[in-house]
Design a protein around this motif. Structure first.
Motif, PDB file in Angstrom:
ATOM      1  N   ASP A 204     -18.290  -5.207  31.239  1.00 55.39           N
ATOM      2  CA  ASP A 204     -18.066  -3.831  31.683  1.00 55.39           C
ATOM      3  C   ASP A 204     -19.304  -2.955  31.456  1.00 55.39           C
ATOM      4  N   ILE A 205     -19.994  -3.177  30.351  1.00 56.96           N
ATOM      5  CA  ILE A 205     -21.212  -2.408  30.067  1.00 56.96           C
ATOM      6  C   ILE A 205     -22.292  -2.735  31.092  1.00 56.96           C
ATOM      7  N   LEU A 206     -22.426  -4.006  31.427  1.00 61.00           N
ATOM      8  CA  LEU A 206     -23.440  -4.410  32.403  1.00 61.00           C
ATOM      9  C   LEU A 206     -23.147  -3.828  33.784  1.00 61.00           C
ATOM     10  N   THR A 207     -21.906  -3.925  34.214  1.00 61.73           N
ATOM     11  CA  THR A 207     -21.584  -3.455  35.567  1.00 61.73           C
ATOM     12  C   THR A 207     -21.697  -1.937  35.679  1.00 61.73           C
ATOM     13  N   ARG A 208     -21.335  -1.213  34.621  1.00 60.35           N
ATOM     14  CA  ARG A 208     -21.489   0.248  34.657  1.00 60.35           C
ATOM     15  C   ARG A 208     -22.969   0.624  34.719  1.00 60.35           C
ATOM     16  N   ALA A 209     -23.786  -0.091  33.980  1.00 65.76           N
ATOM     17  CA  ALA A 209     -25.221   0.189  33.998  1.00 65.76           C
ATOM     18  C   ALA A 209     -25.818  -0.124  35.364  1.00 65.76           C
ATOM     19  N   LEU A 210     -25.344  -1.211  35.974  1.00 63.45           N
ATOM     20  CA  LEU A 210     -25.843  -1.585  37.302  1.00 63.45           C
ATOM     21  C   LEU A 210     -25.543  -0.498  38.327  1.00 63.45           C
ATOM     22  N   ALA A 211     -24.386   0.128  38.212  1.00 62.14           N
ATOM     23  CA  ALA A 211     -23.995   1.161  39.173  1.00 62.14           C
ATOM     24  C   ALA A 211     -24.946   2.355  39.148  1.00 62.14           C
ATOM     25  N   GLN A 212     -25.648   2.530  38.032  1.00 59.29           N
ATOM     26  CA  GLN A 212     -26.586   3.643  37.907  1.00 59.29           C
ATOM     27  C   GLN A 212     -27.971   3.301  38.451  1.00 59.29           C
ATOM     28  N   HIS A 213     -28.159   2.055  38.861  1.00 61.40           N
ATOM     29  CA  HIS A 213     -29.453   1.608  39.386  1.00 61.40           C
ATOM     30  C   HIS A 213     -29.279   1.104  40.816  1.00 61.40           C
ATOM     31  N   GLY A 215     -29.579   0.125  44.472  1.00 59.48           N
ATOM     32  CA  GLY A 215     -30.713  -0.059  45.366  1.00 59.48           C
ATOM     33  C   GLY A 215     -31.882  -0.779  44.746  1.00 59.48           C
ATOM     34  N   GLU A 216     -31.929  -0.896  43.415  1.00 56.29           N
ATOM     35  CA  GLU A 216     -33.038  -1.572  42.772  1.00 56.29           C
ATOM     36  C   GLU A 216     -32.836  -3.087  42.787  1.00 56.29           C
ATOM     37  N   PHE A 217     -33.938  -3.800  42.696  1.00 52.75           N
ATOM     38  CA  PHE A 217     -33.862  -5.249  42.584  1.00 52.75           C
ATOM     39  C   PHE A 217     -33.456  -5.612  41.163  1.00 52.75           C
ATOM     40  N   VAL A 218     -32.469  -6.500  41.060  1.00 51.08           N
ATOM     41  CA  VAL A 218     -31.910  -6.869  39.761  1.00 51.08           C
ATOM     42  C   VAL A 218     -32.268  -8.319  39.446  1.00 51.08           C
ATOM     43  N   ILE A 250     -29.802  -9.088  44.172  1.00 44.34           N
ATOM     44  CA  ILE A 250     -29.721  -9.851  42.923  1.00 44.34           C
ATOM     45  C   ILE A 250     -30.663 -11.057  43.005  1.00 44.34           C
ATOM     46  N   ILE A 251     -31.592 -11.146  42.056  1.00 47.58           N
ATOM     47  CA  ILE A 251     -32.578 -12.224  42.029  1.00 47.58           C
ATOM     48  C   ILE A 251     -32.332 -13.100  40.807  1.00 47.58           C
ATOM     49  N   SER A 252     -32.175 -14.388  41.018  1.00 48.52           N
ATOM     50  CA  SER A 252     -31.992 -15.301  39.891  1.00 48.52           C
ATOM     51  C   SER A 252     -33.338 -15.734  39.337  1.00 48.52           C
ATOM     52  N   MET A 253     -33.385 -15.960  38.030  1.00 50.51           N
ATOM     53  CA  MET A 253     -34.572 -16.543  37.412  1.00 50.51           C
ATOM     54  C   MET A 253     -34.239 -17.897  36.790  1.00 50.51           C
TER      55      MET A 253
END
Length: 273
Positions: A204-213, A215-218, A250-253
């Protein structure tokens, strides 16, 4: 044929012949994570497959798992796990020890190298390069894992030449910390890129943080320790699904994270490790 020769032949035939079974080559494998974690499974399967294809000896493998995506790796847990191993392997001396990822190598340097005094150690999937100075190179060797941030940035600039901001996420594990430090050091050579880092073991913490970014590459680093709101471990497919629905590009490493919703990228390979 005289009687002496006859008696000699009879004695030879009557004497029992001793046969000696081949002494098997014994390997102890210690993984940092669960046997069902895709990254661990790929390393293990590739190791055993390559070994069996190239060995002319009988090989006996014993496998153990710290399972530190489920259980936090600290001194207390390591001491208790060592007590378990000493009891289980009290009459055992492996010809080789193979360990995967950072926690298992740390454990080996602290405990196994002294308990199994004659056994060489090889490793794969390790991110913490600074540990090199602590390695006895006469007994320890292996393969470090490199997250390919620079090739991925070049790839992204072919997609979006104006790219300035990227977001890197992970599970807040010891492995994540090592990866974050590695990437920060490499990003020094890319002053035009602003990188944000978000890590948590809670989805939940990760997804909420993602919502604030938006358009950015993740960039996905390491995600095997993610739990839901009730504290239950989540499978990788559920983790990736939640992330891909919360962010874009979303970019995998790591090859273990190539699920639906992930664009791809230059990835580390458990099989090649």
């Amino acid at each position: 044929m005289n009687s002496f020769i006859v008696i000699l032949l009879l004695l030879i035939l009557l004497v029992p012949v001793k046969t000696y079974a081949e002494t098997p080559f014994q390997i102890l494998i210690l993984h940092s994570y669960s046997q069902e974690y895709a990254w661990t499974k790929s390393q293990h399967n590739a190791f055993t497959r390559t070994l069996n294809a190239n060995s002319n000896k009988t090989v006996l493998i014993s496998t153990e798992y710290l399972d530190t995506k489920r259980k936090k790796y600290d001194k207390d847990y390591a001491d208790r796990f060592y007590s378990y191993l000493k009891d289980k392997y009290s009459d055992y001396m492996p010809d080789l020890i193979y360990v995967t990822d950072d926690n298992a190598l740390d454990f080996s340097l602290e405990y196994l190298i002294n308990y199994f005094e004659q056994s060489p150690i090889i490793f794969s999937g390790v991110n913490n390069y600074s540990i090199i100075k602590n390695l006895d190179k006469s007994r320890i060797t292996g393969v470090f894992e490199k997250k390919e941030i620079t090739p991925n940035l070049k790839l992204l600039k072919n997609i979006d030449p104006e790219i300035k901001n990227i977001l890197l996420i992970g599970d807040a594990s010891n492995t994540y910390i090592a990866i974050e430090n590695e990437i920060k050091n490499e990003l020094i050579d890319h002053p035009d890129i602003h990188a944000s880092f978000i890590s948590s073991s809670e989805i939940d913490i990760l997804t909420r943080a993602l919502a604030q970014h938006e358009g950015e590459f993740v960039f996905l680093t390491t995600l095997g320790r993610i739990r839901d709101a009730q504290g239950h471990m989540l499978s990788l497919d559920k983790v990736i699904s939640a992330i891909s629905q919360s962010g874009k590009h979303i970019i995998s490493m790591e090859d273990a994270y190539l699920f639906k919703g992930v664009l791809g990228g230059y990835v580390t390979s458990g099989d090649s490790q």
